[in-house]
Design an enzyme around this catalytic site. Structure first.
Site, PDB file in Angstrom:
ATOM      1  N   HIS A 129      -7.677  -5.414  -0.783  1.00 42.26           N
ATOM      2  CA  HIS A 129      -6.607  -4.722  -0.081  1.00 42.26           C
ATOM      3  C   HIS A 129      -6.465  -5.184   1.365  1.00 42.26           C
ATOM      4  O   HIS A 129      -5.375  -5.124   1.931  1.00 42.26           O
ATOM      5  CB  HIS A 129      -6.893  -3.213  -0.108  1.00 42.26           C
ATOM      6  CG  HIS A 129      -5.688  -2.360   0.090  1.00 42.26           C
ATOM      7  ND1 HIS A 129      -4.840  -2.020  -0.931  1.00 42.26           N
ATOM      8  CD2 HIS A 129      -5.183  -1.769   1.200  1.00 42.26           C
ATOM      9  CE1 HIS A 129      -3.874  -1.250  -0.470  1.00 42.26           C
ATOM     10  NE2 HIS A 129      -4.052  -1.079   0.831  1.00 42.26           N
ATOM     11  N   SER A 182       0.845  -1.186   0.000  1.00 37.68           N
ATOM     12  CA  SER A 182       0.000   0.000   0.000  1.00 37.68           C
ATOM     13  C   SER A 182       0.888   1.246   0.000  1.00 37.68           C
ATOM     14  O   SER A 182       1.707   1.417  -0.907  1.00 37.68           O
ATOM     15  CB  SER A 182      -0.956  -0.043   1.186  1.00 37.68           C
ATOM     16  OG  SER A 182      -1.969   0.922   1.058  1.00 37.68           O
TER      17      SER A 182
END
Length: 688
Positions: free
Chosen positions: A661, A543
């Site tokens: 995610h 990320s």
């Protein structure tokens, strides 16, 4: 090593001119995942990755799976006669929500695998009502985090509400009695401009059993489209609090309303703070005082007190002042005692501690015994008061546990342990300090075999963003790597929260390159100290941490031998156009602004790939259902690196379907970790 034969990737003559600067984008066609050309390219990349020889993949797969059989346990939430908590047993794919009834009987309340045996459904969040009779919970499928909200009768397990869609990241604030709650929901797609469906949140009042179409709009009309809202109702139902922050900005506006006066569907909101560059939250004490948790004039945070009828800044009085070194992270009030106390959770260079203070004056009178040098998460007390508190604890070799502190005896005891029994390898953890390029002191955790000697294959990990701290914790991946003979280092970079909000701001916006310099200095320190060498050093991040290692890869390709870059942001010129990117311009800046474009253009990894450079072996791992960071960042940069690199070390792409995610099934985590560790073992020379 032979240079791989990379899939053909068309380089298009695409360029924008932004603020007078040409910005080439030869792989913009990879931004269209529905196109046949992109599908063919991804299929070819999958074939290339599938053919890659990754040393020790089976060994790592088995060991990571074995260490994850520790399971996990969560801090209890007490409501009325019941308590709720999460637990994952050794064989479970997901944590299960349990409830313990008044008679002490425990039962599973929500099991994601019972909802969906495929393992693709995740329990995103849950909130019991104040009496413990109803439960609001949110689930999503395939990693897309597009939560749907349901309400369950806790006693019967019957679903009495839902699904209510568009509830991603929605808080739920129950009113007493369980008939109504405030919550946050996005506007319907047809009511917002195209490509803005992820934004435009509003606060509503909902009546259980009624159509969400009849919800009453409470707040948010006409405000910033990227705003996130928080909403809470005090324990006794007297006070409503609403907060608003633009995207992930480290500041919020804050209002409260007295629900005892007027209409709960039209609360009379009073401003606590607005237009102030600080984060503030409120807690309404059972003693009638208003407790203010804030970093206003206190980057490491403090607790102030006032009264609800005087909530403004001018009335705040310090109860727990800012500490010059430790960061205040949490607090709890225990008032069923001869002298009520406050427990304060702190992190000192990311190591947790809890202190005890007189509630009336804030004077420190002791500390809570903790199991070791690690991370404490979530101090919890009974909403109606008491003399007990519960908190989570973990460190590098300890799976999550729940500890109970009894203020009457001053003792801390183990309340619940992770349910599995695992053979945790012995490791040595060192807490080191090194200088960054500008002299700033940065802290570094180094986990290694007990008998470490000489340089070893080493993975350096970091994050450095959004005020998030890198703290010690149980990790099956880290332990598997160190047990195999490697070293794992975690840098506490500027941009994170390890030293408070000032540390965060020293690594955001115009200061973002401090984060990258801190990371490169960590690598140089590990090499200078003889822990590793450039030929045995790999870097890993996901990320915002993917942006970190992407920047390091393009800035200092000579410093590293291998890179694992997961779910990364890499095209920093167009990042706002995809996923939740527009909510992060408060962290990075916007290419629409000439000055901020300059910051982004100076480091955007995709745009800093240069032809003729021998780049490190690089593995991009991305997830097709990621609605936060679109996989296109990795796709475009992988294509650019495969075209540009002059060396034989591979540039690979692992593109995973039906994953996102965040949360995922354990088996998916095992497969991902095995591939990443095997990639590092292969290219850092770890002898297995």
């Amino acid at each position: 090593m032979t240079r791989p034969s990379y899939p053909a990737a068309r380089r298009a003559d695409v360029s924008d001119v932004l603020h007078g600067t040409p910005v080439p984008d030869p792989y913009r066609w990879l931004e269209e995942p529905a196109s046949a050309e992109v599908a063919d390219w991804l299929a070819a990349q999958a074939k290339l990755f599938g053919e890659a020889e990754l040393a020790g993949r089976e060994r790592f797969r088995g060991r990571v799976a074995e260490l994850l059989k520790s399971g996990s346990i969560g801090v209890p939430a007490w409501r009325g006669e019941r308590r709720f908590f999460m637990r994952r047993t050794p064989e479970q794919e997901h944590s299960v929500l349990y409830v313990v009834d008044a008679d002490g009987a425990e039962r599973a309340l929500l099991d994601p695998m019972a909802l969906d045996p495929s393992g693709l459904t995740t329990l995103d969040t849950w909130q019991p009502d104040k009496e413990g009779r109803l439960l609001a919970y949110q689930i999503s499928v395939g990693g897309d985090e597009e939560s749907k909200l349901y309400v369950m009768d806790v006693g019967t397990g019957e679903i009495v509400e839902g699904p209510i869609d568009r509830c991603r990241y929605s808080p739920v604030a129950w009113l007493p009695g369980g008939e109504r709650f405030y919550y946050v929901r996005r506007l319907a797609p047809e009511l917002v401009p195209q490509d803005e469906e992820q934004y435009h949140r509003r606060v509503y009042l909902h009546t259980v059993g009624a159509s969400p179409d009849d919800d009453v709009l409470i707040f948010g009309e006409g405000l910033e489209k990227t705003n996130y809202y928080g909403v809470s109702v005090s324990r006794d139902g007297s006070w409503l609090t609403i907060s608003a922050s633009r995207g992930t900005a480290p500041r919020n506006d804050l209002w409260l309303a007295d629900l005892r006066e007027g209409d709960i569907a039209a609360p009379a909101l009073v401003t606590v703070q607005e237009g102030v560059d600080a984060q503030t939250g409120l807690h309404f004490g059972r003693d009638g005082r208003l407790y203010v948790f804030t970093d206003r004039d206190a980057p490491r945070a403090r607790v102030c007190v006032t009264t609800p009828d005087r909530p403004g800044y001018e009335s705040w009085r310090d109860l727990l002042p800012e500490d010059p070194e430790a960061v205040l992270s949490d607090y709890a009030i225990l008032d069923d005692l001869d002298e009520p106390i406050m427990l304060a959770g702190w992190t000192r260079h990311a190591i947790s501690e809890i202190t005890i203070h007189r509630l009336e004056t804030g004077e420190r009178i002791g500390s809570v015994p903790t199991p070791g040098i690690g991370t404490i998460g979530g101090i919890s007390e009974r909403p109606e008061g008491g003399h007990e508190a519960w908190f989570g604890y973990t460190d590098n070799t300890t799976p999550p546990t729940i500890q109970r502190f009894d203020a009457r005896t001053g003792e801390t005891t183990l309340w619940a342990a992770s349910p599995g029994t695992v053979d945790v390898p012995p490791v040595k953890t060192e807490h080191l300090v090194y200088p960054s390029a500008d002299g700033a002191e940065v802290h570094l955790l180094v986990i290694s075999p007990v008998d470490r000697d000489g340089p070893r294959p080493t993975i350096l990990n970091g994050y450095g963003g959004f005020g998030i701290s890198m703290t010690p914790g149980y990790s099956a991946s880290v332990l598997s790597w160190v047990e195999a003979g490697g070293v794992y280092a975690i840098a506490q970079l500027r941009g994170g929260g390890e030293q408070g909000e000032e540390w965060h701001r020293d690594g955001m916006l115009a200061n973002k390159q401090n984060t990258f310099r801190d990371f490169e200095a960590a690598a140089e320190f590990l090499i200078a100290e003889g822990v590793t060498t450039p030929e045995m050093l790999g870097i890993s991040g996901g990320s915002n941490g993917g942006l970190l290692v992407g920047a390091a890869l393009t800035r200092r390709p000579d410093l590293f031998a291998a890179v694992v870059c997961s779910a990364p942001l890499l095209d920093m010129i167009r990042y706002e156009k995809f996923g939740l990117g527009a909510t992060w311009n408060v962290e990075y800046g916007s290419a629409d602004d000439p000055e901020e474009f300059g910051w982004l253009w100076a480091y955007s990894p995709y745009h800093h790939v240069k032809e003729g450079v021998d780049y490190p072996a690089t593995l991009f791992t991305v997830f097709a259902s990621d609605t936060r960071v679109h996989p296109l960042h990795a796709w475009k940069t992988a294509a650019a690196l495969q075209h540009a690199t002059s060396g034989e070390r591979p540039i690979l792409l692992r593109n995973e379907a039906e994953a996102g995610h965040g949360a995922r099934a354990v088996s998916k985590s095992v497969e991902l970790a095995a591939d990443q560790l095997a990639f590092f073992a292969t290219h850092l020379g770890l002898k297995l």
